[in-house]
Design a protein around this motif. Structure first.
Motif, PDB file in Angstrom:
ATOM      1  N   LEU A  52     -96.621  15.469  60.916  1.00 40.07           N
ATOM      2  CA  LEU A  52     -95.664  16.018  61.868  1.00 40.07           C
ATOM      3  C   LEU A  52     -96.184  15.921  63.296  1.00 40.07           C
ATOM      4  CD1 LEU A  52     -94.476  19.221  59.954  1.00 40.07           C
ATOM      5  CD2 LEU A  52     -93.197  17.111  60.302  1.00 40.07           C
ATOM      6  N   ARG A  53     -97.469  16.204  63.467  1.00 37.82           N
ATOM      7  CA  ARG A  53     -98.058  16.112  64.804  1.00 37.82           C
ATOM      8  C   ARG A  53     -97.962  14.685  65.339  1.00 37.82           C
ATOM      9  NH1 ARG A  53    -102.368  18.269  63.593  1.00 37.82           N
ATOM     10  NH2 ARG A  53    -101.959  20.370  64.361  1.00 37.82           N
ATOM     11  N   ASN A  98     -90.114  18.563  73.462  1.00 39.67           N
ATOM     12  CA  ASN A  98     -90.644  19.780  74.074  1.00 39.67           C
ATOM     13  C   ASN A  98     -91.971  20.118  73.398  1.00 39.67           C
ATOM     14  OD1 ASN A  98     -91.239  22.547  74.695  1.00 39.67           O
ATOM     15  ND2 ASN A  98     -89.095  22.854  75.271  1.00 39.67           N
ATOM     16  N   ARG A  99     -93.075  19.901  74.070  1.00 44.76           N
ATOM     17  CA  ARG A  99     -94.399  20.100  73.472  1.00 44.76           C
ATOM     18  C   ARG A  99     -94.596  21.538  72.986  1.00 44.76           C
ATOM     19  NH1 ARG A  99     -98.139  16.002  74.656  1.00 44.76           N
ATOM     20  NH2 ARG A  99     -97.359  14.434  76.120  1.00 44.76           N
ATOM     21  N   PHE A 100     -94.118  22.504  73.760  1.00 42.56           N
ATOM     22  CA  PHE A 100     -94.310  23.901  73.385  1.00 42.56           C
ATOM     23  C   PHE A 100     -93.572  24.215  72.091  1.00 42.56           C
ATOM     24  CE2 PHE A 100     -92.782  28.308  73.427  1.00 42.56           C
ATOM     25  CZ  PHE A 100     -93.998  28.978  73.460  1.00 42.56           C
ATOM     26  N   GLU A 101     -92.306  23.795  71.984  1.00 47.40           N
ATOM     27  CA  GLU A 101     -91.522  24.052  70.778  1.00 47.40           C
ATOM     28  C   GLU A 101     -92.119  23.336  69.572  1.00 47.40           C
ATOM     29  OE1 GLU A 101     -89.040  26.061  70.294  1.00 47.40           O
ATOM     30  OE2 GLU A 101     -88.964  26.770  72.358  1.00 47.40           O
ATOM     31  N   LEU A 147     -95.438  23.353  64.468  1.00 48.50           N
ATOM     32  CA  LEU A 147     -96.654  22.981  63.744  1.00 48.50           C
ATOM     33  C   LEU A 147     -97.427  24.216  63.306  1.00 48.50           C
ATOM     34  CD1 LEU A 147     -97.922  19.990  65.930  1.00 48.50           C
ATOM     35  CD2 LEU A 147     -96.727  19.877  63.747  1.00 48.50           C
ATOM     36  N   TYR A 148     -97.464  25.230  64.144  1.00 51.01           N
ATOM     37  CA  TYR A 148     -98.144  26.470  63.779  1.00 51.01           C
ATOM     38  C   TYR A 148     -97.469  27.120  62.575  1.00 51.01           C
ATOM     39  CZ  TYR A 148     -99.845  31.262  64.010  1.00 51.01           C
ATOM     40  OH  TYR A 148    -100.389  32.490  63.699  1.00 51.01           O
ATOM     41  N   THR A 149     -96.134  27.090  62.546  1.00 49.44           N
ATOM     42  CA  THR A 149     -95.402  27.628  61.407  1.00 49.44           C
ATOM     43  C   THR A 149     -95.746  26.870  60.137  1.00 49.44           C
ATOM     44  OG1 THR A 149     -93.575  28.288  62.856  1.00 49.44           O
ATOM     45  CG2 THR A 149     -93.114  28.133  60.493  1.00 49.44           C
ATOM     46  N   ALA A 150     -95.846  25.533  60.253  1.00 49.70           N
ATOM     47  CA  ALA A 150     -96.177  24.710  59.086  1.00 49.70           C
ATOM     48  C   ALA A 150     -97.589  24.987  58.602  1.00 49.70           C
ATOM     49  CB  ALA A 150     -96.014  23.236  59.437  1.00 49.70           C
ATOM     50  N   GLU A 151     -98.528  25.229  59.516  1.00 49.46           N
ATOM     51  CA  GLU A 151     -99.925  25.472  59.138  1.00 49.46           C
ATOM     52  C   GLU A 151    -100.103  26.823  58.463  1.00 49.46           C
ATOM     53  OE1 GLU A 151    -101.955  25.009  62.827  1.00 49.46           O
ATOM     54  OE2 GLU A 151    -102.497  22.923  62.424  1.00 49.46           O
TER      55      GLU A 151
END
Length: 204
Positions: free
Chosen positions: A127-128, A186-189, A194-198
């Motif tokens: 995803l990243r 949007n890099r922030f979104e 990605l944080y949610t996925a981790e």
């Protein structure tokens, strides 16, 4: 003319079968694991230190080039089996009240790991990378391949999983499939996604 070759440490095949590269990574990671197994079993080393050894010496060998992987169910299963083998070496068994020992369950190992599993890490890495590709310039070859719409006839029967299909499947599980390319701009979104996925709890 060859059917496969190794380029920059990764196996490239004529049929673009990444499962063979994953199997090759599995072999390499077993060598890395057996090289430090005695250390991971030592009672003189703290578990936190052993986890650090695993994450810094073994995981990078396994996940090399994972951003481009297309993982089948058996690939994910093999990654999970290996990781649990390492974690059981690190944490050992559980002593019961009657003095007997039992193996730790999968969810117990995940809690002790305290972070994303190998499969989760590989999916988040994809995803990243997808976000990076979407934000590339329009004339970048990588982005041109992503947005390309090839023509032709696909083979009969079940179709092979494609990288972009698995990206979109992962986004569906996060309920972020619609307009994901716009979100990636949007890099922030995208970092929040990605944080949610981790941090999502998934027991392999």
């Amino acid at each position: 003319m060859v059917d496969e070759f190794v380029y920059l440490g990764s196996l490239v095949t004529a049929d673009n079968d990444t499962s063979r590269e994953i199997q090759r990574r599995i072999l390499s990671r077993n060598r890395a694991y057996f090289g430090v197994r005695r250390t991971l079993r030592s009672s003189k080393i703290r578990r936190r230190t052993k986890l650090t050894i695993y994450k810094t010496l073994i995981r990078p060998v396994i996940l090399y080039g994972h951003e481009s992987w297309t993982m089948l169910a058996e690939d994910q299963r093999a990654l999970g089996v290996f990781e649990r083998k390492v974690l059981r070496t690190i944490f050992g068994g559980v002593r019961m009240e009657d003095g007997t020992w039992r193996r730790r369950m999968n969810h117990e190992l995940h809690q002790l790991l305290g972070g994303p599993t190998l499969v989760q890490t590989a999916k988040v890495g994809r995803l990243r990378w997808a976000g990076h590709v979407v934000r590339m310039s329009e004339n970048n070859p990588v982005k041109m391949i992503l947005y390309n719409d090839p023509t032709g006839i696909r083979r009969r029967g079940a179709q092979r999983a494609r990288w972009i299909d698995q990206i979109e499947d992962d986004l569906r599980t996060l309920r972020s499939y619609r307009g994901w390319r716009r979100t990636a701009m949007n890099r922030f979104e995208w970092r929040r996604l990605l944080y949610t996925a981790e941090t999502r709890v998934v027991y392999d």
